[in-house]
Each structure stands twice: as structure tokens, then as C-alpha cells.
Write an enzyme that holds these catalytic residues in place. Structure first.
Site, PDB file in Angstrom:
ATOM      1  N   GLU A  75      -8.657 -11.885  -7.636  1.00  0.00           N
ATOM      2  CA  GLU A  75      -7.888 -10.614  -7.261  1.00  0.00           C
ATOM      3  C   GLU A  75      -6.513 -10.522  -8.086  1.00  0.00           C
ATOM      4  O   GLU A  75      -6.272  -9.368  -8.689  1.00  0.00           O
ATOM      5  CB  GLU A  75      -7.368 -10.307  -5.906  1.00  0.00           C
ATOM      6  CG  GLU A  75      -8.862 -10.154  -4.931  1.00  0.00           C
ATOM      7  CD  GLU A  75      -8.162 -10.024  -3.466  1.00  0.00           C
ATOM      8  OE1 GLU A  75      -9.151  -9.962  -2.535  1.00  0.00           O
ATOM      9  OE2 GLU A  75      -7.222 -10.130  -3.136  1.00  0.00           O
ATOM     10  N   ASN A  96      -2.106   0.123   6.639  1.00  0.00           N
ATOM     11  CA  ASN A  96      -1.342  -1.000   7.176  1.00  0.00           C
ATOM     12  C   ASN A  96      -0.509  -1.971   6.240  1.00  0.00           C
ATOM     13  O   ASN A  96      -0.272  -2.855   6.369  1.00  0.00           O
ATOM     14  CB  ASN A  96      -2.601  -2.025   7.813  1.00  0.00           C
ATOM     15  CG  ASN A  96      -3.438  -2.412   6.742  1.00  0.00           C
ATOM     16  OD1 ASN A  96      -3.576  -2.261   5.580  1.00  0.00           O
ATOM     17  ND2 ASN A  96      -4.484  -3.113   7.231  1.00  0.00           N
ATOM     18  N   LYS A 121       1.013  -1.107   0.179  1.00  0.00           N
ATOM     19  CA  LYS A 121      -0.004   0.113   0.011  1.00  0.00           C
ATOM     20  C   LYS A 121       0.857   1.269  -0.118  1.00  0.00           C
ATOM     21  O   LYS A 121       2.089   1.179   0.316  1.00  0.00           O
ATOM     22  CB  LYS A 121      -1.049   0.107   1.114  1.00  0.00           C
ATOM     23  CG  LYS A 121      -1.896  -1.354   1.126  1.00  0.00           C
ATOM     24  CD  LYS A 121      -2.887  -1.278   2.433  1.00  0.00           C
ATOM     25  CE  LYS A 121      -3.751  -2.368   2.394  1.00  0.00           C
ATOM     26  NZ  LYS A 121      -4.887  -2.278   3.594  1.00  0.00           N
TER      27      LYS A 121
HETATM   28  P1  ADP Z   1      -7.581  -7.212   5.814  1.00  0.00           P
HETATM   29  O1  ADP Z   1      -6.951  -6.349   4.660  1.00  0.00           O
HETATM   30  O2  ADP Z   1      -6.748  -7.653   6.741  1.00  0.00           O
HETATM   31  O3  ADP Z   1      -7.943  -8.460   4.830  1.00  0.00           O
HETATM   32  P2  ADP Z   1     -10.411  -6.219   5.707  1.00  0.00           P
HETATM   33  O4  ADP Z   1     -10.575  -7.111   4.557  1.00  0.00           O
HETATM   34  O5  ADP Z   1     -11.406  -6.446   6.918  1.00  0.00           O
HETATM   35  O6  ADP Z   1      -8.925  -6.526   6.363  1.00  0.00           O
HETATM   36  O7  ADP Z   1     -10.404  -4.789   5.504  1.00  0.00           O
HETATM   37  C1  ADP Z   1      -9.720  -4.282   4.189  1.00  0.00           C
HETATM   38  C2  ADP Z   1      -8.839  -3.055   4.552  1.00  0.00           C
HETATM   39  O8  ADP Z   1      -9.747  -2.005   4.971  1.00  0.00           O
HETATM   40  C3  ADP Z   1      -8.126  -3.232   5.578  1.00  0.00           C
HETATM   41  O9  ADP Z   1      -6.663  -3.789   5.292  1.00  0.00           O
HETATM   42  C4  ADP Z   1      -7.802  -1.954   6.023  1.00  0.00           C
HETATM   43  O10 ADP Z   1      -6.951  -1.266   5.312  1.00  0.00           O
HETATM   44  C5  ADP Z   1      -9.357  -1.268   5.855  1.00  0.00           C
HETATM   45  N1  ADP Z   1     -10.034  -1.344   7.166  1.00  0.00           N
HETATM   46  C6  ADP Z   1     -10.521  -2.471   7.523  1.00  0.00           C
HETATM   47  N2  ADP Z   1     -11.224  -2.087   8.797  1.00  0.00           N
HETATM   48  C7  ADP Z   1     -11.193  -0.981   9.031  1.00  0.00           C
HETATM   49  C8  ADP Z   1     -11.468  -0.103  10.133  1.00  0.00           C
HETATM   50  N3  ADP Z   1     -12.270  -0.642  11.104  1.00  0.00           N
HETATM   51  N4  ADP Z   1     -10.965   1.264  10.002  1.00  0.00           N
HETATM   52  C9  ADP Z   1     -10.177   1.722   8.949  1.00  0.00           C
HETATM   53  N5  ADP Z   1      -9.996   0.797   8.120  1.00  0.00           N
HETATM   54  C10 ADP Z   1     -10.204  -0.314   8.058  1.00  0.00           C
END
Ligand code: ADP
Ligand code: MG
Length: 140
Positions: free
Chosen positions: A126, A112, A9
């Protein structure tokens, strides 16, 4: 063989840790089938994260992902989905296991550092959203 899409990212590029992340990828025995730097449009980011449409973080997430270049990497390995997710750690860096990529480099739940696919089916989908079959090249 399972595939996962890795996205480094914008913060990963800002922090200059692309090489460190690729080193981890190599150390963990993934095959890099294809790799490129790209700038996502807002529309591409919204399509990619469509499953999260309606969630409170959707607008910030898609704005962030389209705000600066990313690095897209198509990875292949046995058990690639689970292995990559273990290596990157929990979504929230504060909850990520010590030594995981998000623990080391992530800044917040939204910022992240890396993406990983969540199932073998979605890994294939994807990867194919960003790479043609001709670009996905086996090592041997
Ligand atoms: P992951 O990337 O671990 O699979 P998710 O699919 O739940 O997580 O979410 C996709 C992305 O959305 C996350 O990597 C993060 O960047 C963002 N995200 C998820 N939940 C939150 C939150 N509560 N607040 C802010 N950003 C979030
Ligand atoms: Mg996810």
C-alpha cells in the site's frame, strides 16, 4: 522494519483533526517516511479497496474516499501494523476502544477517519502504491 499506510480520510480533513492525528503519530514513535495531501480518483479508490469488491459497502466506500482530499502518510516503526491498528481502534467507531482515533473522531462504520494496513506485506504494497522509493526517506 514494518511499514503501514495511514490515510486520513475526508472526514478527518473536514473535522480539522489532521494535526491531532499527526501528533499521535509522533507521540507513538512512528517515523513519517513521506506524507502528502491528495484527491483519489474513483478508479484509484476502487483499486485500493479491490479486496472488498462485491461487498455491499464497496460503492459507498469508494465514492466516499474519492469525494474529497485525503492525507496519505507512510509510517515506519517496529510492529507498525499492530501498533497503528491498536491506536486507530475497531472499524466501527462505536466498537472502538476509548481514546482511539476512530473512537474520538469517527462518525460511522464507513466514515471512520483513518485507514491502516492489515499485514506487513500489505503495508509495503500500500505504501508503494502512493509513494516511490525515492520519496520514502529515513529519519537518520
Ligand atoms: P479496516 O479499515 O478497519 O481495515 P476493512 O478493511 O474491513 O476495515 O474495511 C475497509 C473500510 O471499508 C473500512 O475502514 C470502512 O471505511 C469500510 N467498511 C468496512 N465495513 C463496512 C460496513 N459494514 N459498512 C460500511 N463501511 C464499511
Ligand atoms: Mg482493512
Amino acid at each position: 522494519m514494518e511499514r503501514t499506510l495511514c490515510i486520513i480520510k475526508p472526514d478527518g480533513l473536514d473535522s480539522g483533526v489532521v494535526g491531532k492525528i499527526i501528533t499521535r503519530i509522533e507521540e507513538e514513535g512512528f517515523t513519517i517516511l513521506a506524507m502528502k495531501r491528495a484527491r483519489m480518483s474513483r478508479a484509484v479508490a476502487e483499486h485500493f479497496y479491490a479486496v472488498h469488491k462485491g461487498r455491499p459497502f464497496f460503492d459507498d466506500l469508494t465514492a466516499y474516499m474519492s469525494s474529497a482530499p485525503v492525507v496519505l502518510i507512510a509510517l515506519e516503526r517496529e510492529n507498525a501494523i499492530a501498533h497503528w491498528r491498536k491506536l486507530i481502534g475497531a472499524t466501527d467507531p462505536a466498537e472502538a476502544d476509548e481514546g482511539t482515533i476512530r473512537d474520538l473522531y469517527g462518525r460511522s462504520r464507513g466514515v471512520n477517519t483513518v485507514h491502516g494496513s492489515d499485514s506487513p506485506e500489505n503495508g509495503r504494497i500500500e505504501v508503494s502504491e502512493f509513494f516511490s522509493e525515492a520519496e520514502l526517506i529515513q529519519q537518520r
